[in-house]
Design an enzyme around this catalytic site. Structure first.
Site, PDB file in Angstrom:
ATOM      1  CB  CYS A 176     -52.132 -33.209 -20.596  1.00  0.00           C
ATOM      2  SG  CYS A 176     -50.288 -32.252 -19.742  1.00  0.00           S
ATOM      3  CD  GLU A 219     -48.073 -34.328 -13.522  1.00  0.00           C
ATOM      4  OE1 GLU A 219     -48.835 -35.023 -13.409  1.00  0.00           O
ATOM      5  OE2 GLU A 219     -47.251 -33.321 -14.033  1.00  0.00           O
ATOM      6  CG  HIS A 222     -45.386 -32.273 -18.251  1.00  0.00           C
ATOM      7  ND1 HIS A 222     -45.361 -32.285 -19.070  1.00  0.00           N
ATOM      8  CD2 HIS A 222     -46.613 -33.722 -17.371  1.00  0.00           C
ATOM      9  CE1 HIS A 222     -47.188 -31.960 -19.507  1.00  0.00           C
ATOM     10  NE2 HIS A 222     -47.672 -32.476 -18.463  1.00  0.00           N
TER      11      HIS A 222
END
Length: 247
Positions: A176, A219, A222
């Protein structure tokens, strides 16, 4: 943001191996003036120079504000916050469109395959992913088959919802840009479905498996303040350039 790790992205297979136990060996090294500590005076001077240059830059240009043209690093509170939903009526407005445009620009600049709004300092539930055909062509046949790689056009999801289609998990090395320079083995579901709104505020849904499914899960994490290090096998956590440090 999930990076495409050509070197370390491999399927983790379980195997049995023998362990050899030996007594610890002590190695005594002679003391030397050439230690790994910098001169306090030099370090202080460098810090002062950098601080002054940063001060002048901010005085002239002003402090940067989100959406950033860089990726926030672990330690930034925005990466641990639960992102807020976007009002559908605001999606086509200039503020949200600027976030989307910056998101895509930064993702392509760094040549990564996914990015979320919190990573550029904006705590909103927006993510982007793209797996260019060129990147797919640069991957080996074995890698394509093992990881389930496929080309994916640019896709934007706003207020996404994720549903697991296949509860089995596979383990691959994952990295990441918000934890720059490191990677670790992370389990992810084989197949998922994402639904939400696109950049035109239209309802969209997409079923993904293999590597695209991994990107989506990374994602989505996140957006909930979760990083891959929260799921990783800590024994596989590595600096991706560790070999260079030994040269």
């Amino acid at each position: 943001m999930i990076r495409h790790c050509r070197i370390f992205s491999h399927l983790v297979l379980r195997s049995q191996s023998s362990h050899v136990h030996s007594s610890p060996v002590r190695i005594l090294l002679p003391l030397s003036a050439n230690t790994c500590t910098a001169s306090p005076r030099t370090h202080s001077t460098n810090v002062k120079v950098r601080s002054y240059l940063q001060y002048m830059k901010r005085k002239v240009q002003g402090s940067p504000v989100p959406p950033y043209n860089h990726v926030c690093q672990v330690g930034d509170p925005v990466l641990r916050s639960h992102a807020a939903e976007v009002e559908p009526g605001a999606i086509q407005g200039p503020e949200v469109q600027k976030v989307i445009k910056t998101l895509v620009k930064v993702m392509r600049k760094l040549e990564c395959v996914g990015l979320s709004a919190p990573q550029i300092g904006v705590p909103l539930r927006i993510l982007a992913l793209e797996y260019p055909k060129k990147m797919l062509e640069e991957s080996s046949t074995a890698s394509v088959e093992a990881r389930g790689l496929v080309a994916v056009p640019l896709m934007i999801f706003i207020n996404p919802q994720l549903r697991v289609l296949d509860g089995r998990t596979v383990i691959f090395q994952e990295a990441c840009e918000s934890i720059s320079g490191y990677s670790a083995s992370v389990p992810r579901y084989v197949s998922v479905e994402v639904s939400g709104l696109n950049e035109k505020a239209e309802e969209v849904s997409w079923k993904a498996s293999g590597w695209p499914a991994r990107i989506l899960q990374h994602e989505m994490d996140h957006l909930n303040g979760v990083l891959y290090i929260d799921h990783m096998d800590s024994k596989t956590f590595i600096n991706v350039k560790w070999e260079e440090h030994n040269e």
